[in-house]
Design a protein around this motif. Structure first.
Motif, PDB file in Angstrom:
ATOM      1  N   ARG A 158       0.867  -1.190   0.000  1.00 30.95           N
ATOM      2  CA  ARG A 158       0.000   0.000   0.000  1.00 30.95           C
ATOM      3  C   ARG A 158       0.892   1.224   0.000  1.00 30.95           C
ATOM      4  NH1 ARG A 158      -4.006   0.953   3.733  1.00 30.95           N
ATOM      5  NH2 ARG A 158      -5.468   1.364   2.063  1.00 30.95           N
ATOM      6  N   LEU A 159       0.410   2.305  -0.570  1.00 29.75           N
ATOM      7  CA  LEU A 159       1.223   3.508  -0.679  1.00 29.75           C
ATOM      8  C   LEU A 159       0.493   4.699  -0.092  1.00 29.75           C
ATOM      9  CD1 LEU A 159       1.170   1.870  -3.717  1.00 29.75           C
ATOM     10  CD2 LEU A 159       3.311   3.124  -3.812  1.00 29.75           C
ATOM     11  N   LEU A 160       1.219   5.457   0.742  1.00 30.02           N
ATOM     12  CA  LEU A 160       0.668   6.721   1.233  1.00 30.02           C
ATOM     13  C   LEU A 160       0.995   7.771   0.184  1.00 30.02           C
ATOM     14  CD1 LEU A 160      -0.774   8.321   3.434  1.00 30.02           C
ATOM     15  CD2 LEU A 160       1.456   8.703   4.525  1.00 30.02           C
ATOM     16  N   THR A 161      -0.033   8.422  -0.320  1.00 34.47           N
ATOM     17  CA  THR A 161       0.147   9.394  -1.405  1.00 34.47           C
ATOM     18  C   THR A 161      -0.566  10.696  -1.055  1.00 34.47           C
ATOM     19  OG1 THR A 161      -1.904   8.883  -2.580  1.00 34.47           O
ATOM     20  CG2 THR A 161      -0.024   7.439  -3.020  1.00 34.47           C
TER      21      THR A 161
ATOM     22  N   THR B 193      12.490  10.316  -6.388  1.00 33.35           N
ATOM     23  CA  THR B 193      12.438  11.770  -6.236  1.00 33.35           C
ATOM     24  C   THR B 193      11.400  12.145  -5.179  1.00 33.35           C
ATOM     25  OG1 THR B 193      13.004  11.924  -8.565  1.00 33.35           O
ATOM     26  CG2 THR B 193      12.183  13.928  -7.528  1.00 33.35           C
ATOM     27  N   GLU B 194      10.240  11.508  -5.258  1.00 30.70           N
ATOM     28  CA  GLU B 194       9.167  11.833  -4.305  1.00 30.70           C
ATOM     29  C   GLU B 194       9.541  11.446  -2.875  1.00 30.70           C
ATOM     30  OE1 GLU B 194       5.732  11.282  -7.730  1.00 30.70           O
ATOM     31  OE2 GLU B 194       5.887   9.782  -6.148  1.00 30.70           O
ATOM     32  N   LEU B 195      10.363  10.403  -2.746  1.00 32.09           N
ATOM     33  CA  LEU B 195      10.780   9.957  -1.420  1.00 32.09           C
ATOM     34  C   LEU B 195      12.035  10.699  -0.948  1.00 32.09           C
ATOM     35  CD1 LEU B 195      10.145   6.128  -1.937  1.00 32.09           C
ATOM     36  CD2 LEU B 195       8.826   7.642  -0.434  1.00 32.09           C
ATOM     37  N   GLY B 196      12.445  11.707  -1.720  1.00 32.86           N
ATOM     38  CA  GLY B 196      13.561  12.564  -1.296  1.00 32.86           C
ATOM     39  C   GLY B 196      14.925  11.982  -1.626  1.00 32.86           C
TER      40      GLY B 196
ATOM     41  N   VAL C 166       4.073   9.764  -3.950  1.00 36.23           N
ATOM     42  CA  VAL C 166       4.249   8.752  -2.894  1.00 36.23           C
ATOM     43  C   VAL C 166       5.142   9.286  -1.777  1.00 36.23           C
ATOM     44  CG1 VAL C 166       5.163   6.438  -2.387  1.00 36.23           C
ATOM     45  CG2 VAL C 166       4.013   6.877  -4.568  1.00 36.23           C
ATOM     46  N   SER C 167       4.693   9.095  -0.521  1.00 32.86           N
ATOM     47  CA  SER C 167       5.545   9.525   0.589  1.00 32.86           C
ATOM     48  C   SER C 167       5.917   8.373   1.519  1.00 32.86           C
ATOM     49  CB  SER C 167       4.846  10.635   1.395  1.00 32.86           C
ATOM     50  OG  SER C 167       3.555  10.229   1.761  1.00 32.86           O
ATOM     51  N   GLN C 168       5.243   7.240   1.388  1.00 30.54           N
ATOM     52  CA  GLN C 168       5.499   6.122   2.297  1.00 30.54           C
ATOM     53  C   GLN C 168       4.948   4.836   1.686  1.00 30.54           C
ATOM     54  OE1 GLN C 168       4.208   7.357   6.287  1.00 30.54           O
ATOM     55  NE2 GLN C 168       4.133   5.198   6.844  1.00 30.54           N
TER      56      GLN C 168
ATOM     57  N   PHE D 220      11.512  -0.405  -4.403  1.00 33.94           N
ATOM     58  CA  PHE D 220      10.491  -0.099  -3.389  1.00 33.94           C
ATOM     59  C   PHE D 220       9.289  -1.041  -3.443  1.00 33.94           C
ATOM     60  CE2 PHE D 220      12.545   3.799  -4.865  1.00 33.94           C
ATOM     61  CZ  PHE D 220      13.237   4.130  -3.713  1.00 33.94           C
ATOM     62  N   ILE D 221       8.856  -1.372  -4.654  1.00 37.81           N
ATOM     63  CA  ILE D 221       7.601  -2.133  -4.772  1.00 37.81           C
ATOM     64  C   ILE D 221       7.793  -3.555  -5.279  1.00 37.81           C
ATOM     65  CG2 ILE D 221       6.074  -0.144  -4.972  1.00 37.81           C
ATOM     66  CD1 ILE D 221       6.229  -0.341  -7.982  1.00 37.81           C
TER      67      ILE D 221
END
Ligand code: GDP
Length: 322
Positions: free
Chosen positions: A138-141, A242-245, A161-163, A198-199
């Protein structure tokens, strides 16, 4: 014997290359099931199916999912009836999901069903799900928590996506054939295929016992970068970084696997990153377009593993101390 850890498209390409340069029955492909979901009453395992279709020569190589000899009567009829059509299911593909669902409902395990269907499709290597227990990515977006396929297919990876979370992973048991193979003295290498870290790969690593078994395994662990010159060949790997920094690069992927890696294969285009990578780096052409590309990259990975084994015999192991 070689173990390949794989997600869908990128992983399946290298697994296919490996299966063509070694006795296929000596290859064990351990596949992510975090993408699995239930849809239209069917149990769907997208990465297992991509791997199975790819290894059997049934895959549609243009789109990267489904079968090449597909027809679409089911989807067209669903559409006409106002049904759900965001997840494309071809007629032949559908048969696989219907049959798997029937057998799972009859109490068979996902791995038993996978083994039998793979045999019937003519898949040479052994293909096992990472676990027979349900794990759901599952993804926190920016739209809140999304189920994997809602994010990946329905929303085309557009949400930020952040988590990430691998629901069920903590209570899942790794597939016994995977753990047994890691302890087998005949094991020559563990290959982390160029899949999305990640996935596709991290859900496998999240299952209790997997990391420890990898750390304890005597064979070298080698990853192939899914990032070439800062970009993913396909899919959201670079966008997610990029979204995850993180900086989207081959080096960033190596950092994700840090303590596990003995060897890392990156593209010639990423030569400048060699110095920052804490593993024995091999440069190669890592874009697999043709069958020859798949086989050539597979050979490079196998040779890199052989070099690492020889170095270990001379006490020169790069890093991971089992
Ligand atoms: P998914 O589950 O279908 O998304 O598939 P994977 O996780 O196995 O693969 C997605 C990753 O494969 C992406 O990061 C792509 O960049 C990578 N990929 C796809 N084709 C190639 C290729 O030919 N070479 C390399 N090095 N990576 C690839």
């Amino acid at each position: 014997m070689i173990i390949a850890l794989s997600g869908g498209v990128g992983g399946a390409k290298l697994a296919l290359g490996l299966s063509r340069i070694m006795p296929p029955e000596d290859l064990l492909v351990v596949v992510n099931t975090g993408d699995d979901f239930e849809h239209l009453g069917l149990s769907i395992s997208p990465d297992i199916d991509t791997v199975a279709y790819t290894l059997s020569g049934l895959a549609n190589r243009e789109v990267g999912w489904g079968r090449h000899d597909e027809t679409w009567s089911f989807m067209e009829t669903m559409e006409a009836l106002g049904g759900d059509t965001w997840f494309r299911l071809g007629d032949r593909d559908l048969a696989l999901h219907v049959e798997r669902t029937r057998r799972l409902r009859n109490g068979e395990s996902l791995s038993a069903v996978t083994a039998d269907l793979c045999r019937r499709m003519g898949v040479g290597p052994r293909v096992v799900p990472m676990t027979d227990d349900p794990v759901r990515t599952r993804l926190l977006t920016d739209l809140g928590w999304l189920d994997f396929q809602e994010y990946f297919v329905h929303r085309r990876c557009e949400p930020v996506v952040s988590q990430l979370q691998f629901q069920g992973a903590g209570a899942a048991k790794p597939h016994p054939a995977f753990i047994a193979a890691l302890a087998d003295p005949a094991l020559e290498a563990v290959v982390i295929c160029p899949s999305n870290p990640f996935i596709s790969v991290e859900p496998i690593l999240a299952i209790p016992g997997v990391r420890d078994a990898l750390m304890a395994c005597k064979a070298p662990i080698i990853a192939v970068s899914p990032i070439i010159a800062g970009r993913a060949v396909k899919g959201p790997t670079a966008k997610m970084m990029t979204e995850l920094g993180m900086d989207p690069s081959a080096g960033t992927v190596a950092q994700r696997y840090a303590d596990l890696l003995d060897g890392y294969v990156i593209d010639h285009a990423d030569m400048a990153e060699v110095v920052s990578i804490d593993a024995r780096v091999t440069l190669a052409q890592t874009l697999m377009t043709t069958m020859e590309d798949r086989e050539a990259l597979a050979k490079i990975v196998v040779e890199a593993a052989a070099t690492l084994r020889r170095r270990e015999m001379h006490g020169l192991r790069h890093r991971r101390v089992p």
